[in-house]
Design a protein around this motif. Structure first.
Motif, PDB file in Angstrom:
ATOM      1  N   TYR A  54     -62.195 -60.495 -46.502  1.00 30.15           N
ATOM      2  CA  TYR A  54     -62.656 -59.691 -45.372  1.00 30.15           C
ATOM      3  C   TYR A  54     -63.846 -58.796 -45.721  1.00 30.15           C
ATOM      4  N   GLY A  55     -64.449 -59.015 -46.867  1.00 32.63           N
ATOM      5  CA  GLY A  55     -65.691 -58.332 -47.217  1.00 32.63           C
ATOM      6  C   GLY A  55     -65.564 -56.853 -47.491  1.00 32.63           C
ATOM      7  N   LEU A  56     -64.404 -56.390 -47.957  1.00 31.59           N
ATOM      8  CA  LEU A  56     -64.248 -54.981 -48.296  1.00 31.59           C
ATOM      9  C   LEU A  56     -64.831 -54.692 -49.676  1.00 31.59           C
ATOM     10  N   SER A  57     -65.021 -53.429 -49.959  1.00 32.11           N
ATOM     11  CA  SER A  57     -65.553 -53.004 -51.246  1.00 32.11           C
ATOM     12  C   SER A  57     -64.459 -53.038 -52.306  1.00 32.11           C
ATOM     13  N   PHE A  58     -64.700 -53.807 -53.384  1.00 32.82           N
ATOM     14  CA  PHE A  58     -63.753 -53.816 -54.494  1.00 32.82           C
ATOM     15  C   PHE A  58     -63.641 -52.428 -55.115  1.00 32.82           C
ATOM     16  N   ALA A  59     -64.785 -51.733 -55.232  1.00 33.19           N
ATOM     17  CA  ALA A  59     -64.769 -50.402 -55.851  1.00 33.19           C
ATOM     18  C   ALA A  59     -63.928 -49.432 -55.028  1.00 33.19           C
ATOM     19  N   ALA A  60     -64.080 -49.483 -53.695  1.00 31.49           N
ATOM     20  CA  ALA A  60     -63.314 -48.583 -52.830  1.00 31.49           C
ATOM     21  C   ALA A  60     -61.824 -48.882 -52.904  1.00 31.49           C
ATOM     22  N   CYS A  61     -61.482 -50.162 -52.874  1.00 32.24           N
ATOM     23  CA  CYS A  61     -60.072 -50.537 -52.930  1.00 32.24           C
ATOM     24  C   CYS A  61     -59.464 -50.194 -54.278  1.00 32.24           C
ATOM     25  N   ASN A  62     -60.182 -50.478 -55.350  1.00 31.95           N
ATOM     26  CA  ASN A  62     -59.655 -50.162 -56.679  1.00 31.95           C
ATOM     27  C   ASN A  62     -59.443 -48.668 -56.847  1.00 31.95           C
ATOM     28  N   PHE A  63     -60.411 -47.869 -56.386  1.00 27.67           N
ATOM     29  CA  PHE A  63     -60.270 -46.414 -56.483  1.00 27.67           C
ATOM     30  C   PHE A  63     -59.028 -45.955 -55.724  1.00 27.67           C
ATOM     31  N   SER A  64     -58.890 -46.437 -54.489  1.00 27.77           N
ATOM     32  CA  SER A  64     -57.772 -46.000 -53.659  1.00 27.77           C
ATOM     33  C   SER A  64     -56.435 -46.395 -54.270  1.00 27.77           C
ATOM     34  N   PHE A  65     -56.317 -47.632 -54.736  1.00 29.75           N
ATOM     35  CA  PHE A  65     -55.060 -48.071 -55.339  1.00 29.75           C
ATOM     36  C   PHE A  65     -54.776 -47.322 -56.634  1.00 29.75           C
ATOM     37  N   ASN A  66     -55.819 -47.020 -57.405  1.00 26.83           N
ATOM     38  CA  ASN A  66     -55.631 -46.216 -58.613  1.00 26.83           C
ATOM     39  C   ASN A  66     -55.045 -44.850 -58.267  1.00 26.83           C
ATOM     40  N   LEU A  67     -55.631 -44.205 -57.269  1.00 20.18           N
ATOM     41  CA  LEU A  67     -55.170 -42.879 -56.868  1.00 20.18           C
ATOM     42  C   LEU A  67     -53.752 -42.941 -56.309  1.00 20.18           C
ATOM     43  N   MET A  68     -53.479 -43.950 -55.510  1.00 25.09           N
ATOM     44  CA  MET A  68     -52.155 -44.109 -54.907  1.00 25.09           C
ATOM     45  C   MET A  68     -51.078 -44.391 -55.939  1.00 25.09           C
ATOM     46  N   SER A  69     -51.459 -44.987 -57.077  1.00 25.91           N
ATOM     47  CA  SER A  69     -50.475 -45.369 -58.091  1.00 25.91           C
ATOM     48  C   SER A  69     -49.766 -44.165 -58.688  1.00 25.91           C
ATOM     49  N   GLY A  70     -50.338 -42.978 -58.530  1.00 23.81           N
ATOM     50  CA  GLY A  70     -49.718 -41.772 -59.065  1.00 23.81           C
ATOM     51  C   GLY A  70     -48.624 -41.200 -58.192  1.00 23.81           C
ATOM     52  N   GLY A  71     -48.359 -41.812 -57.038  1.00 24.51           N
ATOM     53  CA  GLY A  71     -47.274 -41.365 -56.175  1.00 24.51           C
ATOM     54  C   GLY A  71     -47.510 -40.030 -55.509  1.00 24.51           C
ATOM     55  N   GLY A  72     -48.760 -39.636 -55.331  1.00 25.92           N
ATOM     56  CA  GLY A  72     -49.053 -38.325 -54.776  1.00 25.92           C
ATOM     57  C   GLY A  72     -49.076 -38.247 -53.264  1.00 25.92           C
ATOM     58  N   PHE A  73     -48.923 -39.375 -52.582  1.00 26.17           N
ATOM     59  CA  PHE A  73     -49.000 -39.388 -51.122  1.00 26.17           C
ATOM     60  C   PHE A  73     -47.674 -39.828 -50.508  1.00 26.17           C
ATOM     61  N   ASP A  74     -47.309 -39.178 -49.416  1.00 27.28           N
ATOM     62  CA  ASP A  74     -46.117 -39.557 -48.678  1.00 27.28           C
ATOM     63  C   ASP A  74     -46.383 -40.722 -47.732  1.00 27.28           C
ATOM     64  N   LYS A  75     -47.636 -40.838 -47.303  1.00 28.14           N
ATOM     65  CA  LYS A  75     -47.996 -41.894 -46.359  1.00 28.14           C
ATOM     66  C   LYS A  75     -49.465 -42.229 -46.538  1.00 28.14           C
ATOM     67  N   VAL A  76     -49.789 -43.524 -46.441  1.00 27.65           N
ATOM     68  CA  VAL A  76     -51.177 -43.976 -46.534  1.00 27.65           C
ATOM     69  C   VAL A  76     -51.490 -44.857 -45.330  1.00 27.65           C
ATOM     70  N   TYR A  77     -52.595 -44.541 -44.653  1.00 27.83           N
ATOM     71  CA  TYR A  77     -53.086 -45.355 -43.539  1.00 27.83           C
ATOM     72  C   TYR A  77     -54.392 -46.019 -43.951  1.00 27.83           C
ATOM     73  N   SER A  78     -54.590 -47.237 -43.481  1.00 23.49           N
ATOM     74  CA  SER A  78     -55.831 -47.954 -43.745  1.00 23.49           C
ATOM     75  C   SER A  78     -56.464 -48.409 -42.440  1.00 23.49           C
ATOM     76  N   SER A  79     -57.783 -48.216 -42.347  1.00 22.16           N
ATOM     77  CA  SER A  79     -58.587 -48.775 -41.263  1.00 22.16           C
ATOM     78  C   SER A  79     -59.667 -49.631 -41.899  1.00 22.16           C
ATOM     79  N   LEU A  80     -60.215 -50.562 -41.127  1.00 20.15           N
ATOM     80  CA  LEU A  80     -61.167 -51.515 -41.683  1.00 20.15           C
ATOM     81  C   LEU A  80     -62.566 -51.308 -41.116  1.00 20.15           C
ATOM     82  N   PRO A  81     -63.595 -51.776 -41.832  1.00 25.10           N
ATOM     83  CA  PRO A  81     -64.974 -51.636 -41.352  1.00 25.10           C
ATOM     84  C   PRO A  81     -65.161 -52.280 -39.979  1.00 25.10           C
TER      85      PRO A  81
END
Length: 367
Positions: free
Chosen positions: A25-52
């Motif tokens: 779907y042509g998303l940014s690998f850098a953006a996705c990797n950053f977000s998943f890295n940050l999410m891996s720490g369990g610091g969020f109760d909920k995550v929402y995603s919207s697309l370009p």
């Protein structure tokens, strides 16, 4: 609830899809990797995603099955054209209705995909605390374009985590963190025998990679191997150089696992941004943190104060100067080279998810 000591939910908004669908779907690998890295720490109760805006049509069912986040994808996107733009606005309204009062909201950048959400929460749900993670921002020199509006909203946020220091961003309740590494105990190979092998990866636009300069330089350095992988590059030019010069290798866009395998085969990661382009004033290349984590040596055309305490090579952006500097680097002794490689453990210490969670909590607590 992930954070037992907090009553209010911490919510993250980003632009992500499951890893196998990022390229589709042509998303940014850098953006996705950053977000998943940050999410891996369990610091969020909920995550929402919207697309370009450019993503439309039927969405793969696997995109909605990922337990790490909730994808908000309105049926208007399936109709294409102007309806995709309307869907972006409707999706922000849908997310607005899902966010409870008193929540701490963290937005990945501030742009057309979430600006309405920011305004809706600011005006109609003032108990919600709005914070921005500023990863990419292109300054506007004159006029009142969209980025001028986005900048005003960024500086209206309660707090900001910026990847790069800039006077454009409000300094009060702001902190600079250039990147985040995932919460993982994965074994990463170390470099025991440095060699003259280089990798240029990511977005291959002129302002991001100076791709023509890099190709010209390595065409005159036959003793150095250059591997290139990424998107948005001049493929005809890349194929031309790869066909003529035995030391230049064009791999196209690789799946992430193959990309890591390629990275682990080289010693140096190139970061050859053009400092004269405004796109590079307010961001930090995620590839640098990623490569440092994976024990590679960094060769950068820009000095980054946020890397103080880590060793990397700074090089000029002119052809002759870059050739001479790379030659000097390749002639270093092994003992000298070892100060620039195998810094992954140090990177984990200073850019791990616990550091980010503590900084977010600190910014949230400030009145």
């Amino acid at each position: 609830m992930i954070r037992d000591n907090q009553k209010s939910q911490r919510i993250f908004w980003s632009c992500i899809l499951p890893e196998p669908l990022i390229a589709k779907y042509g998303l940014s690998f850098a953006a996705c990797n950053f977000s998943f890295n940050l999410m891996s720490g369990g610091g969020f109760d909920k995550v929402y995603s919207s697309l370009p805006v450019y993503v439309g049509g039927e969405m793969d069912s696997d995109a909605f099955a990922d337990e790490r986040f909730e994808l908000v994808y309105d049926k208007l996107r399936k109709r294409g054209g102007v309806f995709q733009k309307l869907a972006v606005l409707k999706e922000q309204w849908m997310i607005f209705r899902k966010i409870p009062r008193g929540a701490f909201v963290w937005l990945y950048n501030l742009n057309i995909l979430n600006a309405l959400l920011f305004v809706l929460l600011k005006v109609f749900r003032p108990s919600v605390q709005l914070n921005i993670i500023v990863l990419d921002f292109t300054p506007v020199k004159k006029g009142w374009g969209a980025n001028s509006v986005f900048l005003r909203l960024i500086n209206m946020a309660h707090g900001r985590i910026c990847l790069a220091s800039s006077p454009l961003f409000k300094s009060q309740n702001s902190v600079v963190l250039p990147g985040v590494v995932p919460q993982s105990k994965e074994e990463i190979p170390v470099i025991s025998n440095p060699k003259a092998s280089f990798l240029l990866s990511g977005v291959l636009l002129k302002e991001i990679s100076q791709i023509e300069l890099v190709l010209k330089v390595f065409a005159k350095l036959p003793q150095c191997e250059l591997h290139i992988t990424g998107t948005k590059g001049d493929e005809i030019l890349l194929e031309h150089y790869a066909a003529i010069y035995n030391n230049i290798h064009w791999h196209g866009q690789l799946p992430f696992a193959n990309y890591l395998e390629l990275m682990h085969s080289v010693t140096f990661q190139l970061s050859t941004r053009d400092i004269n382009y405004p796109e590079n004033e307010c961001n930090f290349p995620s590839k640098i943190i990623e490569a440092l984590l994976h024990n590679r040596a960094i060769v950068s055309t820009i000095h980054y104060p946020q890397l103080n305490g880590l060793n990397y090579f700074e090089v000029p952006s002119d052809e002759e100067g870059l050739i001479n500097r790379i030659q000097e680097i390749c002639e270093l002794s092994k003992s000298d080279m070892y100060t620039y490689v195998n810094q992954g453990a140090r990177v984990r210490e200073i850019f791990n998810t616990e550091i980010w969670n503590r900084q977010m909590a600190k910014l949230e607590a400030n009145k």
